[in-house]
Design an enzyme around this catalytic site. Sequence first.
Site, PDB file in Angstrom:
ATOM      1  N   HIS A   9       0.831  -1.205   0.000  1.00  0.00           N
ATOM      2  CA  HIS A   9       0.000   0.000   0.000  1.00  0.00           C
ATOM      3  C   HIS A   9       0.868   1.258   0.000  1.00  0.00           C
ATOM      4  CE1 HIS A   9       0.916   0.915   4.214  1.00  0.00           C
ATOM      5  NE2 HIS A   9       0.791  -0.387   4.445  1.00  0.00           N
ATOM      6  N   GLY A  10       0.341   2.316  -0.608  1.00  0.00           N
ATOM      7  CA  GLY A  10       1.030   3.593  -0.553  1.00  0.00           C
ATOM      8  C   GLY A  10       1.176   4.064   0.887  1.00  0.00           C
ATOM      9  N   GLU A  11       2.016   5.053   1.078  1.00  0.00           N
ATOM     10  CA  GLU A  11       2.247   5.590   2.421  1.00  0.00           C
ATOM     11  C   GLU A  11       0.917   5.869   3.128  1.00  0.00           C
ATOM     12  OE1 GLU A  11       5.061   9.134   3.840  1.00  0.00           O
ATOM     13  OE2 GLU A  11       3.156   9.838   3.005  1.00  0.00           O
ATOM     14  N   GLU A  13      -1.315   7.297   6.641  1.00  0.00           N
ATOM     15  CA  GLU A  13      -1.231   8.415   7.582  1.00  0.00           C
ATOM     16  C   GLU A  13      -0.366   8.055   8.783  1.00  0.00           C
ATOM     17  OE1 GLU A  13      -5.357   9.124   8.334  1.00  0.00           O
ATOM     18  OE2 GLU A  13      -5.589  10.434   6.584  1.00  0.00           O
ATOM     19  N   ARG A  60      -6.201   0.834   3.464  1.00  0.00           N
ATOM     20  CA  ARG A  60      -5.015   1.356   2.775  1.00  0.00           C
ATOM     21  C   ARG A  60      -4.581   0.432   1.642  1.00  0.00           C
ATOM     22  NH1 ARG A  60      -3.670  -0.470   7.894  1.00  0.00           N
ATOM     23  NH2 ARG A  60      -1.782  -1.719   8.201  1.00  0.00           N
ATOM     24  N   GLU A  87      -1.763  -6.813   7.298  1.00  0.00           N
ATOM     25  CA  GLU A  87      -0.440  -6.554   7.849  1.00  0.00           C
ATOM     26  C   GLU A  87      -0.214  -7.417   9.090  1.00  0.00           C
ATOM     27  OE1 GLU A  87       2.521  -6.097   7.838  1.00  0.00           O
ATOM     28  OE2 GLU A  87       2.918  -3.949   7.693  1.00  0.00           O
ATOM     29  N   LYS A  98       6.954   5.080  17.144  1.00  0.00           N
ATOM     30  CA  LYS A  98       8.096   4.166  17.231  1.00  0.00           C
ATOM     31  C   LYS A  98       9.211   4.731  18.097  1.00  0.00           C
ATOM     32  CE  LYS A  98       6.848   2.010  12.867  1.00  0.00           C
ATOM     33  NZ  LYS A  98       7.131   1.834  11.437  1.00  0.00           N
ATOM     34  N   ARG A 114      10.507  -5.675  16.297  1.00  0.00           N
ATOM     35  CA  ARG A 114      10.225  -5.314  14.904  1.00  0.00           C
ATOM     36  C   ARG A 114      10.888  -6.249  13.910  1.00  0.00           C
ATOM     37  NH1 ARG A 114      11.397   0.720  13.352  1.00  0.00           N
ATOM     38  NH2 ARG A 114      10.279   0.008  11.501  1.00  0.00           N
ATOM     39  N   ARG A 115      12.127  -6.651  14.179  1.00  0.00           N
ATOM     40  CA  ARG A 115      12.932  -7.275  13.141  1.00  0.00           C
ATOM     41  C   ARG A 115      13.186  -8.762  13.327  1.00  0.00           C
ATOM     42  NH1 ARG A 115      11.747  -4.891   9.326  1.00  0.00           N
ATOM     43  NH2 ARG A 115      13.400  -5.986   8.221  1.00  0.00           N
ATOM     44  N   ASN A 184       4.750  -6.515   5.684  1.00  0.00           N
ATOM     45  CA  ASN A 184       5.097  -7.802   6.280  1.00  0.00           C
ATOM     46  C   ASN A 184       4.342  -8.979   5.687  1.00  0.00           C
ATOM     47  OD1 ASN A 184       7.166  -7.296   8.401  1.00  0.00           O
ATOM     48  ND2 ASN A 184       5.626  -5.839   9.110  1.00  0.00           N
TER      49      ASN A 184
END
Length: 233
Positions: A9-11, A13, A60, A87, A98, A114-115, A184
């Site tokens: 999805h685009g950026e 909000e 989104r 997501e 964050k 997160r990773r 993700n």
Amino acid sequence: MPKLVFARHGESEWNLANLFTGWADVDLSENGTKQAIEAGKLIKEAGIEFDIAYTSVLKRAIKTTNLALEFSDQLWVPVVKSWRLNERHYGGLTGLNKADAAAKHGDEQVHIWRRSYDVLPPAMDHDDKYTAHGDRRYAGLEDSLIPDAENLKVTLERALPFWEDQIAPALKEGKNVFVGAHGNSIRALVKQIKKLSDDEIMDVEIPNFPPLVFEFDDNLNVQNEYYLAPKKA
């Protein structure tokens, strides 16, 4: 040679505000809308014609899918929506900035949440304002299927049945497929497609733009992989 086009999805909000989003149903930013339109134009310029499209149940991704199809002159293409393409669920981190999360829990801990492939973030309470429990779009699901937190491993386990039941069979039939989803959920499917290890997928990033294309042989072995780019004049 069937093609699979992934468009994150685009950026949104919340991307713009640097917030953990997950299953929260936030809208595209103005820039995100432009990115989705440009994705459609790139698809049209590349001459890619779809037989079917898939997206999540979050606006989104739905809006990105609709705009990409509209601006590639393919708005008539059937679109299937599934929660399995949502997501990753960020649990109790959802809605947090964050930087604020890092200040509260420490940079290292937030980085791990997160990773890492298989470490879960804190679970979301069922009375949280962002909970998916009781949300009408998930009314047909057993409550046990609605997550309170996910890592990438669990996200793949959720998305994999949809790949095996819907996307992969369409590709094996020679169809060109569009998937408008999320960073993700796309990473999870890329891990499956490319047979990446748990460590290898952690270095893979999916940008909001441009779309990512895979070309397959009849056995769904990857023959080509590239991001769409404007043709040079």
